[in-house]
Design an enzyme around this catalytic site. Structure first.
Site, PDB file in Angstrom:
ATOM      1  N   GLY A  80       0.830  -1.205   0.000  1.00  0.00           N
ATOM      2  CA  GLY A  80       0.000   0.000   0.000  1.00  0.00           C
ATOM      3  C   GLY A  80       0.850   1.235   0.000  1.00  0.00           C
ATOM      4  O   GLY A  80       2.061   1.178  -0.232  1.00  0.00           O
ATOM      5  N   ASN A  81       0.213   2.355   0.229  1.00  0.00           N
ATOM      6  CA  ASN A  81       0.957   3.607   0.305  1.00  0.00           C
ATOM      7  C   ASN A  81       0.314   4.493   1.355  1.00  0.00           C
ATOM      8  O   ASN A  81      -0.759   4.175   1.872  1.00  0.00           O
ATOM      9  CB  ASN A  81       1.009   4.282  -1.069  1.00  0.00           C
ATOM     10  CG  ASN A  81      -0.367   4.669  -1.524  1.00  0.00           C
ATOM     11  OD1 ASN A  81      -0.977   5.569  -0.962  1.00  0.00           O
ATOM     12  ND2 ASN A  81      -0.901   3.960  -2.516  1.00  0.00           N
ATOM     13  N   SER A  82       0.957   5.597   1.638  1.00  0.00           N
ATOM     14  CA  SER A  82       0.558   6.381   2.807  1.00  0.00           C
ATOM     15  C   SER A  82      -0.367   7.547   2.480  1.00  0.00           C
ATOM     16  O   SER A  82      -0.425   8.512   3.222  1.00  0.00           O
ATOM     17  CB  SER A  82       1.809   6.889   3.518  1.00  0.00           C
ATOM     18  OG  SER A  82       2.615   7.584   2.593  1.00  0.00           O
TER      19      SER A  82
END
Ligand code: C5P
Length: 229
Positions: A29-31
């Protein structure tokens, strides 16, 4: 602009960050917090637009008067955006979309083995949604806006990279954020420049994500074809 200047328009916005599952509990995922996409949705609704927000894994509350469509993965986001594109007068891709996903999603949680072997993760490429909807337009009168988070390097400025991306993706406007030094992510503030199709850089007064949203909708409104009297 008048308060309800987007009345009669349907805008489609993506927000948040996609998750690409490896097993039922782990993902790549990413932030992305989703704040920019949610701000765009809230401001468009306040200005009278009909708003559909395709939201990937955001914790933010649903903005009032906005239809929120939750998604998890890039493929789901692709399906929702391409499936709804023909209804939209403008599409703004504010979501952080994972470029790759695991080739296989295993049904059960991956476990450590006694021999200490480390599992390999094979990745495959996700579709580029912004590229697809820009090159294969559902409607000729539609304005498509992309976002780019860039860090310049020794050979390229952030703007050079933005112009190349605008050209490649084929969108009408590209909001370029300079993220060198970890700026922007999760913050309420935004420092951005908006590029139009001619590559002209329109500076945005540094300010809140709400303020940037207002500037983006002003620009989108000037790009829509003027209706015949
Ligand atoms: O190539 P890059 O990820 O920097 O491009 C960012 C822009 O492209 C954003 O508007 C993002 O929402 C969109 N994008 C997309 N599909 C992808 C990757 C990015 O629509 N697979």
């Amino acid at each position: 602009q008048s308060v309800a200047d987007l009345t009669g328009k349907h805008v489609l916005i993506s927000a948040g960050g996609t998750r690409e599952h490896l097993d039922p509990v782990r993902y790549l995922g990413n932030s992305s917090s989703g704040k920019q996409g949610y701000a765009l949705a809230r401001i468009a609704a306040a200005r009278g637009a009909k708003v559909t927000l395709v939201a990937a894994n955001s914790e933010l509350p649903d903005p009032a008067g906005v239809q929120v469509v939750p998604v998890v993965s890039a493929q789901e986001l692709y399906d929702e955006i391409t499936g709804r594109a023909a209804d939209a007068d403008a599409i703004v891709m504010a979501a952080a979309v994972a470029d790759f996903r695991p080739a296989d999603v295993v049904e059960h949680k991956i476990k450590k083995t006694a021999d200490g072997a480390v599992p390999a993760v094979n990745l495959v490429q996700n579709p580029d949604i912004l590229h697809t909807i820009s090159h294969d337009r559902a409607r000729p009168d539609q304005i498509i806006v992309g976002f780019a988070a860039e860090t310049g390097d020794a050979d390229h400025t952030v703007l050079d990279l933005g112009r190349a991306k605008l050209e490649r993706k084929g969108c009408d406007l590209l909001v370029v954020n300079d993220v060198s030094g970890g700026k922007v992510f999760g913050s309420d503030l935004n420092e951005a420049v908006i590029l139009d199709r001619a590559g002209t850089a329109l500076p945005v007064p540094s300010g809140s994500k709400d303020a940037l949203s207002g500037v983006i909708w002003n620009l989108v409104a000037t790009h829509w074809p003027t209706p015949r009297p």
